[in-house]
Design a protein around this motif. Sequence first.
Motif, mmCIF file in Angstrom:
data_model
loop_
_atom_site.group_PDB
_atom_site.id
_atom_site.type_symbol
_atom_site.label_atom_id
_atom_site.label_comp_id
_atom_site.label_asym_id
_atom_site.label_seq_id
_atom_site.Cartn_x
_atom_site.Cartn_y
_atom_site.Cartn_z
ATOM 1 N N SER A 5 0.822 -1.199 0.000
ATOM 2 C CA SER A 5 0.000 0.000 0.000
ATOM 3 C C SER A 5 0.856 1.248 0.000
ATOM 4 O O SER A 5 0.338 2.359 0.005
ATOM 5 C CB SER A 5 -0.918 -0.008 1.230
ATOM 6 O OG SER A 5 -0.144 -0.010 2.422
ATOM 7 N N PRO A 11 -8.342 7.809 0.545
ATOM 8 C CA PRO A 11 -8.980 7.298 1.772
ATOM 9 C C PRO A 11 -9.333 5.821 1.667
ATOM 10 O O PRO A 11 -9.328 5.104 2.660
ATOM 11 C CB PRO A 11 -10.238 8.165 1.905
ATOM 12 C CG PRO A 11 -9.960 9.394 1.109
ATOM 13 C CD PRO A 11 -9.068 8.960 -0.018
ATOM 14 N N PHE A 12 -9.637 5.374 0.456
ATOM 15 C CA PHE A 12 -9.915 3.961 0.231
ATOM 16 C C PHE A 12 -9.712 3.655 -1.244
ATOM 17 O O PHE A 12 -9.641 4.554 -2.093
ATOM 18 C CB PHE A 12 -11.335 3.581 0.669
ATOM 19 C CG PHE A 12 -12.424 4.218 -0.146
ATOM 20 C CD1 PHE A 12 -12.958 3.564 -1.263
ATOM 21 C CD2 PHE A 12 -12.935 5.458 0.196
ATOM 22 C CE1 PHE A 12 -13.954 4.157 -2.018
ATOM 23 C CE2 PHE A 12 -13.939 6.058 -0.557
ATOM 24 C CZ PHE A 12 -14.447 5.404 -1.667
ATOM 25 N N LEU A 39 -12.320 -4.051 -0.202
ATOM 26 C CA LEU A 39 -12.151 -2.635 0.118
ATOM 27 C C LEU A 39 -10.816 -2.465 0.828
ATOM 28 O O LEU A 39 -10.540 -3.153 1.811
ATOM 29 C CB LEU A 39 -13.293 -2.166 1.018
ATOM 30 C CG LEU A 39 -13.260 -0.706 1.466
ATOM 31 C CD1 LEU A 39 -13.510 0.221 0.277
ATOM 32 C CD2 LEU A 39 -14.308 -0.464 2.563
ATOM 33 N N VAL A 41 -8.210 -0.015 2.860
ATOM 34 C CA VAL A 41 -7.987 1.202 3.642
ATOM 35 C C VAL A 41 -6.609 1.088 4.259
ATOM 36 O O VAL A 41 -6.371 0.186 5.081
ATOM 37 C CB VAL A 41 -9.059 1.400 4.732
ATOM 38 C CG1 VAL A 41 -8.741 2.652 5.558
ATOM 39 C CG2 VAL A 41 -10.445 1.517 4.118
ATOM 40 N N GLY A 42 -5.701 1.950 3.865
ATOM 41 C CA GLY A 42 -4.335 1.847 4.370
ATOM 42 C C GLY A 42 -3.704 0.535 3.959
ATOM 43 O O GLY A 42 -3.667 0.183 2.779
ATOM 44 N N ALA A 76 -15.465 2.870 4.710
ATOM 45 C CA ALA A 76 -14.013 3.056 4.813
ATOM 46 C C ALA A 76 -13.654 3.868 6.044
ATOM 47 O O ALA A 76 -12.914 4.855 5.971
ATOM 48 C CB ALA A 76 -13.485 3.730 3.554
ATOM 49 N N ASP A 77 -14.149 3.455 7.164
ATOM 50 C CA ASP A 77 -13.856 4.123 8.431
ATOM 51 C C ASP A 77 -12.561 3.549 8.992
ATOM 52 O O ASP A 77 -12.495 2.387 9.383
ATOM 53 C CB ASP A 77 -15.010 3.909 9.410
ATOM 54 C CG ASP A 77 -14.825 4.664 10.714
ATOM 55 O OD1 ASP A 77 -13.702 5.142 10.977
ATOM 56 O OD2 ASP A 77 -15.797 4.771 11.476
ATOM 57 N N GLU A 78 -11.516 4.362 9.029
ATOM 58 C CA GLU A 78 -10.216 3.870 9.459
ATOM 59 C C GLU A 78 -10.237 3.334 10.881
ATOM 60 O O GLU A 78 -9.406 2.513 11.258
ATOM 61 C CB GLU A 78 -9.168 4.974 9.327
ATOM 62 C CG GLU A 78 -8.862 5.357 7.889
ATOM 63 C CD GLU A 78 -7.647 6.248 7.779
ATOM 64 O OE1 GLU A 78 -6.852 6.278 8.746
ATOM 65 O OE2 GLU A 78 -7.482 6.900 6.742
ATOM 66 N N VAL A 81 -10.759 -0.604 10.877
ATOM 67 C CA VAL A 81 -9.960 -1.518 10.068
ATOM 68 C C VAL A 81 -9.317 -2.637 10.877
ATOM 69 O O VAL A 81 -8.781 -3.580 10.289
ATOM 70 C CB VAL A 81 -8.866 -0.766 9.274
ATOM 71 C CG1 VAL A 81 -9.493 0.197 8.297
ATOM 72 C CG2 VAL A 81 -7.900 -0.057 10.211
ATOM 73 N N TRP A 86 -11.319 -7.751 8.557
ATOM 74 C CA TRP A 86 -10.200 -7.031 7.945
ATOM 75 C C TRP A 86 -8.937 -7.883 7.987
ATOM 76 O O TRP A 86 -8.649 -8.555 8.975
ATOM 77 C CB TRP A 86 -9.949 -5.706 8.655
ATOM 78 C CG TRP A 86 -11.000 -4.674 8.377
ATOM 79 C CD1 TRP A 86 -12.133 -4.448 9.107
ATOM 80 C CD2 TRP A 86 -11.026 -3.748 7.296
ATOM 81 N NE1 TRP A 86 -12.863 -3.435 8.552
ATOM 82 C CE2 TRP A 86 -12.205 -2.980 7.435
ATOM 83 C CE3 TRP A 86 -10.178 -3.491 6.223
ATOM 84 C CZ2 TRP A 86 -12.553 -1.967 6.540
ATOM 85 C CZ3 TRP A 86 -10.516 -2.478 5.340
ATOM 86 C CH2 TRP A 86 -11.696 -1.733 5.491
#
Length: 341
Positions: A5, A11-12, A39, A41-42, A76-78, A81, A86
Amino acid sequence: MTSSSTGLTAPFALARFSADGLNGPGLPVEPGGLPTLGLVVGSRIRPLTESELGAPDLNSFLAEGPEAWSRLALLADEEQVDGAGWLDLADVTLAAPVQPRQVLQTGANYRTHVIDLVVAGRQKTDPRPVEELREWAAEMMDTRAREGVPYFFIGLPACVVGDDVELVLPAYSDQHDWELELTVVIGKPAFKVDREHAMAHVAGFTIANDITTRDLVFRQDMKEIGTDWYRAKNAPGFLPVGPFLVPASAVADPGALRLRLDLNGDTMQDATTSDLLFDIPALIAGASQTMPLLPGDLLLTGSPAGNGAKWGRLLRDGDVMVATIEGLGTQTVRCVSEENR
């Protein structure tokens, strides 16, 4: 798992992956299972269900246009995660993030790259000094940008793979080359659109490395035929794509992105998309005049200066290419000769 990554600033993003042996909703657990849409995220990824996607498949999702991405933004709420479902990207195998029905490639679209090619192809009988030849080529490219049209050809969707797939260098040549390219992923179908409305048909962006066998580009048996892009660019695995599909809304200015490709740690390509002769709206408008561009289709925008042909150094067994495009992440491709596979 060779992808990372690193460099993904959105953000996503979306990716397609498999995680053999890991149990979870929608995860294939058998070796060779079909990739799952996920999805990102990070440095984390989780599978997306059909209800979360709001569409039966990725291409149907992309066809909805920009509004479809808002559904994923809510997921996509960090802060979540580390919750159930996840996974670490390091623990999964990534496939190409899209499944295109059509692949359109753009030739000779970086000003400096074309000038370098003209100089590299200089005939021994040409009396002009190199600098004069460069000036002539530069003037020709500036005229083309003002008055010309983009040059397109087509690739085979079957060549599209993720960067977790080894790049097998066919034994019929020792002149396989790299071409890092910013790649447009089509959203809403585009047919006969003008440049003013072209960007409304962009779902997102990804990274492609358009592998080319240099000695097969031009036919030797009948030079009048010209280029042979089928043989030069369509061997298995010759189009590593991804690792991520980044929504268009997360890329502030696709006309000012930095591209860089390192070979075994040495930088070979380092440029920005500001050197494009025809920008992305012009490419979409031009390509859509002939055939409708469909959701999930790939439109490669051309490769900047710094290919192996310029350096006099082509791909070999054991080479590792690390490609980054600003904000889109990092793609790592490992080469193996057909004899050593």
